[in-house]
Design an enzyme around this catalytic site. Sequence first.
Site, PDB file in Angstrom:
ATOM      1  CG  HIS A 268      42.979  40.384  31.980  1.00 25.32           C
ATOM      2  ND1 HIS A 268      43.664  39.521  31.166  1.00 25.32           N
ATOM      3  CD2 HIS A 268      43.260  39.977  33.244  1.00 25.32           C
ATOM      4  CE1 HIS A 268      44.303  38.631  31.888  1.00 25.32           C
ATOM      5  NE2 HIS A 268      44.057  38.880  33.153  1.00 25.32           N
ATOM      6  CG  ASN A 269      38.888  39.597  33.525  1.00 24.51           C
ATOM      7  OD1 ASN A 269      38.237  39.806  32.508  1.00 24.51           O
ATOM      8  ND2 ASN A 269      39.741  38.586  33.624  1.00 24.51           N
TER       9      ASN A 269
END
Length: 295
Positions: free
Chosen positions: A225-226
């Site tokens: 994620h991210n």
Amino acid sequence: MITISDIILFVNSDEYYLRDKKNSKITGFKPITSATNGEISFYSYSDNQAVKKISSSNASTIICDKKLKKILNLNKNLIFVDNPRLWFFRCVNKFSKIDKPKGIHPTAIIESKITGKNIFVGPYTVIGKNVTIGDNTVIFGNVHIYANTMIGKNVTINAGTVIGARGFGYEVNENNDVETFHHLGGVEIHNDVEIGANVCIDRGTLENTIIEDKTIIDNLVHVGHNVKIGKNCQIVALSLIGGSTIIEENVKVSMCSVLRDNILIGRKSIIGMGSVVTKDVKNDTVVFGNPARVK
């Protein structure tokens, strides 16, 4: 039919030696070790093995390095270029007809309005809500694309890939229990991106996970994620990219590499095969090993 003349004109080379006439037909593209009479191949290197390798090939035409021009005098059609491998691939793409699939398979489950043109969605693929897909994108079978995903133009997503699942975000509370973090972000896949089979790209926590233009992701890669991956990157099979890591443009991550979370990989860097990267990597740097060190 393709002729030797077609190849010479396409690669725009005036350095060649021809055994046959320019209008001689080329019957196919093959590796140098298995090519037969009438077929074209390539040899990338200008090393000591070049003469032996090229002379022992049964290919009629070989695209080879310009450095070999003065030492090769063989009974073959030889076309001399810079970067033979690249030009051979370009010839394959130019002269080989590959039909691009189109249409929506009846078993696909689509919860978004698809507005892009010339799109293919394969069997048993699931596309969630608020997903946008650009023109000429191909999504093969058994892909799952979660809600809030943006997919650009000319993207290819191969079978079994999952895009937008919740990432590995949690905290241990005062009772030593694990509390998971609800992810509010999505995924952005920009134009001309290629994603291999069985890839997992997690959605962002508060912002989006981003894959920028012309990046290629190989099979069996995990993107946390991210993560933000810049333009023209190559992420090779079995690599793992930890959450919130930033990979700038023109980076190559070689096979089986692990990048920990929250690090920065500078532009034009190379991560060597099987490396474990625990710290930031500066621009134009080659690192390898466990832990990864500058070469």
